[in-house]
Design an enzyme around this catalytic site. Structure first.
Site, short mmCIF file in Angstrom:
data_model
loop_
_atom_site.label_atom_id
_atom_site.label_comp_id
_atom_site.label_asym_id
_atom_site.label_seq_id
_atom_site.Cartn_x
_atom_site.Cartn_y
_atom_site.Cartn_z
N ARG A 160 33.75 -53.65 45.65
CA ARG A 160 34.15 -54.90 46.30
C ARG A 160 33.53 -56.11 45.59
NH1 ARG A 160 32.87 -59.67 48.09
NH2 ARG A 160 30.91 -58.78 48.76
N ASP A 161 32.24 -56.34 45.77
CA ASP A 161 31.55 -57.49 45.18
C ASP A 161 31.66 -57.48 43.65
OD1 ASP A 161 28.14 -58.84 45.62
OD2 ASP A 161 29.93 -59.68 44.71
N HIS A 165 19.97 -58.23 48.48
CA HIS A 165 21.14 -58.20 47.61
C HIS A 165 20.85 -59.18 46.49
CE1 HIS A 165 25.70 -57.88 47.27
NE2 HIS A 165 25.44 -58.88 46.47
N HIS A 203 20.87 -60.86 42.72
CA HIS A 203 21.65 -61.02 41.50
C HIS A 203 20.70 -61.19 40.32
CE1 HIS A 203 25.90 -62.09 43.14
NE2 HIS A 203 25.45 -60.97 43.61
N CYS A 261 28.73 -63.92 37.51
CA CYS A 261 28.39 -64.99 38.44
C CYS A 261 29.48 -66.07 38.35
CB CYS A 261 27.03 -65.59 38.07
SG CYS A 261 26.53 -66.91 39.18
N ASN A 293 25.53 -59.26 39.79
CA ASN A 293 24.87 -58.16 40.52
C ASN A 293 23.88 -57.38 39.65
OD1 ASN A 293 26.14 -58.01 43.21
ND2 ASN A 293 28.02 -57.81 42.03
#
EC number: 4.1.3.4
Lengths: 308, 298
Positions: free
Chosen positions: B14-15, B206, B208, B239, B248
């Site tokens: 997803r992300d 979470h 990055h 990003c 990520n």
């Protein structure tokens, strides 16, 4: 710079190894004037120590063949130290003749690595370094000791912390003022870093320790954080993350100075180094090498046009 | 002391994919999720029930949800920005959903065109429906360590939004360093504030890796007792706020670190790397995982 996190060193000395360790592990041979320009730019960033070159046979390390010209050609800024590598007495004398005022010797915690790298045992290499250390002492030249493979060896695999402590103790005992513990292939993690430092700290005072982490497995900053949480206050790094890993083709090597400074700034730790000027020096050398930076901070900053 | 076990929440499908330029065909998405299901990962964020007008990459959400192998013991949460998305998700077989809040007013305005308070109001509807259907809801808070528009974000604001989402019924709050600007210093400060309002057992991070700080930030979070960490295989997902920069943190690099620390994840690193290789080939791109790069001896 953010406010200080309690329990960490207030100041961390950054030892910039880009011009030596970095360039030595880059494929492209860099012209002498570019090397000199790089070092001169780094001299203006606030970095307290910049490893300039290596007085090793040009047959073995062609990149460092111009060691004399580089040593003689650079600007020497007050308050900045310019150590050079000297693998043996011959290299030491050559370095001094060229104007060096500080030298480094490279030991290893792995017999196989020592054999493959410099074709002798750890004990034999220590004997050579003792010759250098004796001459250096006579001339009041400080000597920095490196221990390679502190968290793993490309040939032997696992390295026991006690061995790292033993080699560190020998180097410290012969007069090295500082011992830089190198995770040569970047396999270390906060787990192995902690165990290794615990063993070494039994033999060497904390203030004489440095960590030299490679980012080959992306673990460098986490390992450095672990070290500084244990009180280590000297960190080696390389502008733009110069210097790939000779043991894993295409993989990265040295941790990027910019990324280290970004983290230390965020922790409120003083380094005396201006991040932006380091990024500019990184930009310069990457353009000269025709390569992309390995620094994530540089990548992000140049793309947004801002530094956060 | 560190947690003995860490739950890794895999967000690549997803992300990760949402922030990749190339549109990935449905069968490839399904294969990716199926491969991830074989690695030992317990949570794999599968897709997003958002309008394809806004997120074309997730247009095939129903087909993906219905097409994947759903292995027992593995959770496949999906994003649901509103009630309509929630209903579509449940109809397609979703058993867990996620909602996304933010600690920045400007980010919320730019992202979903309303205020933080209004976004939480919309989520009330989703929460009520989820409660009625016994569907667990995971809450995300974006911009916890900095915002691309507002810059610095106060830890108190993060704590406030987290508290509200937890009180609404989210079983877990994932704190997102959306632009990767955080450092161990700001992570510690932010978590200290949030942990006053939300139990640490309900917190996730979470991170990055845009500024290379992710693993160091995760390390600090673990030291403070956080035991749920989000990551993306191969570090998929750039990003959107810094062109060409990474996003990520790579699951492989995270698992490598946790293995080295003796922390149990249940994840097979080799199978994970193989999955990363698969999706990078399909996307025709290099991996962002350093562990993967190092392990390929060419």
């Amino acid at each position: 710079q953010d406010s200080q996190v309690p329990g960490l060193p207030e100041y961390i000395k950054i030892v910039e190894v880009g011009p030596r360790d970095g360039l030595q592990n880059e494929k492209v041979i860099v012209p002498t004037d570019i090397k000199i320009e790089l070092i001169n730019r780094l001299s203006k960033t606030g970095l307290p120590a910049i490893e300039v070159t290596s007085f090793v046979s040009s047959k073995w390390v062609p990149q460092m063949a111009d060691h004399k010209e580089v040593m003689r050609g650079i600007e020497r800024h007050p308050g900045v130290r310019y150590p050079v590598l000297t693998p043996n007495l011959q290299g030491f004398h050559s370095a001094i003749a060229a104007g060096a005022t500080e030298v480094s010797v490279f030991g290893a915690a792995s017999e196989s690595f020592s054999k493959m790298n410099i074709n002798c045992s750890i004990e034999e290499s220590i004997e050579k370094f003792e010759e250098v250390a004796r001459s250096a002492r006579n001339m009041n030249i400080p000597v920095r000791g490196y221990v390679s493979c502190a968290l793993g060896c490309p040939y032997e695999g696992n390295i026991i912390p006690a061995k790292v402590a033993e080699v560190s103790k020998r180097l410290y005992g012969m007069g090295c003022y500082e011992i830089s513990l190198g995770d040569t292939i970047g396999v270390g993690t906060p787990g192995s870093m902690k165990k290794m430092l615990e063993a070494v700290m039994k033999e060497i005072p904390l203030s004489a320790l440095a960590v030299h982490c490679h980012d080959t497995y992306g673990q460098a900053l986490a390992n450095i954080l672990t070290a500084i949480q244990m009180g280590v206050a000297v960190v080696d790094s390389s502008v733009a993350g110069l210097g790939g890993c000779p043991y894993a083709k295409g993989a990265t090597g040295n941790v990027a100075t910019e990324d280290v400074i970004y983290m230390l700034n965020g922790l409120g730790i003083n380094t005396g180094v201006n991040l932006y000027t380091v990024m500019e020096a990184g930009n310069f050398i990457c353009a000269a090498l025709n390569k992309k930076t390995n620094s994530k901070v540089a990548q992000a900053s140049f793309n947004t046009g801002t530094i956060n | 002391a560190f947690p003995r076990r860490v739950k890794v929440v895999e967000v690549a499908p997803r992300d990760g994919l949402q922030n990749e330029k190339n549109i990935v065909p449905t069968p490839v998405k399904i294969e990716l999720i199926n491969m991830l299901s074989e690695t030992g990962l317990q949570v794999i964020e599968a897709t997003s029930f958002v309008s394809p007008k806004w997120v074309p990459q997730m247009a095939d959400h129903t087909e993906v949800m219905q097409g994947i192998n759903k292995l027992p013991g593995i959770s496949y949460p999906v994003l649901t920005p509103n009630l309509k998305g929630f209903q579509a998700a449940v109809a397609a077989g979703a058993k867990e959903v996620s909602i996304f809040g933010a600690a920045s007013e400007l980010f919320t305005k730019k992202n979903i065109n309303c205020s933080i308070a209004e976004s939480l109001e919309r989520f009330n509807e989703v929460m009520a429906a989820a409660r009625a259907a016994s569907v667990p809801v995971r809450g995300y808070v974006s911009c916890v360590l900095g915002c691309p528009y507002e810059g610095k974000i106060s830890a108190a604001k993060v704590a406030e939004v987290s508290k509200k989402m937890y009180a609404m019924g989210c079983y877990e709050i994932s704190l997102g360093d959306t632009i990767g600007v955080g450092t161990p210093g700001s992570m510690k400060e932010m978590l200290t504030a949030v942990m006053k309002e939300v139990p640490v057992g309900a917190l996730a991070v979470h991170c990055h890796d845009t500024y290379g700080q992710a693993l160091a930030n995760i390390l600090v979070a673990l030291q403070m007792g956080v035991s749920v960490v989000d990551a993306s295989v191969a570090g998929l997902g750039g990003c959107p706020y810094a062109q060409g920069a990474s996003g990520n943190v790579a699951t492989e690099d995270l698992v490598y670190m946790l293995n080295g620390m003796g922390i149990h994840t249940g994840v097979d690193l080799q199978k994970l790397m193989d999955t990363g290789t698969f999706i990078c080939n399909a996307l025709n791109r290099r991996t962002n995982s350093k562990v993967s790069q190092a392990s390929c001896r060419l």
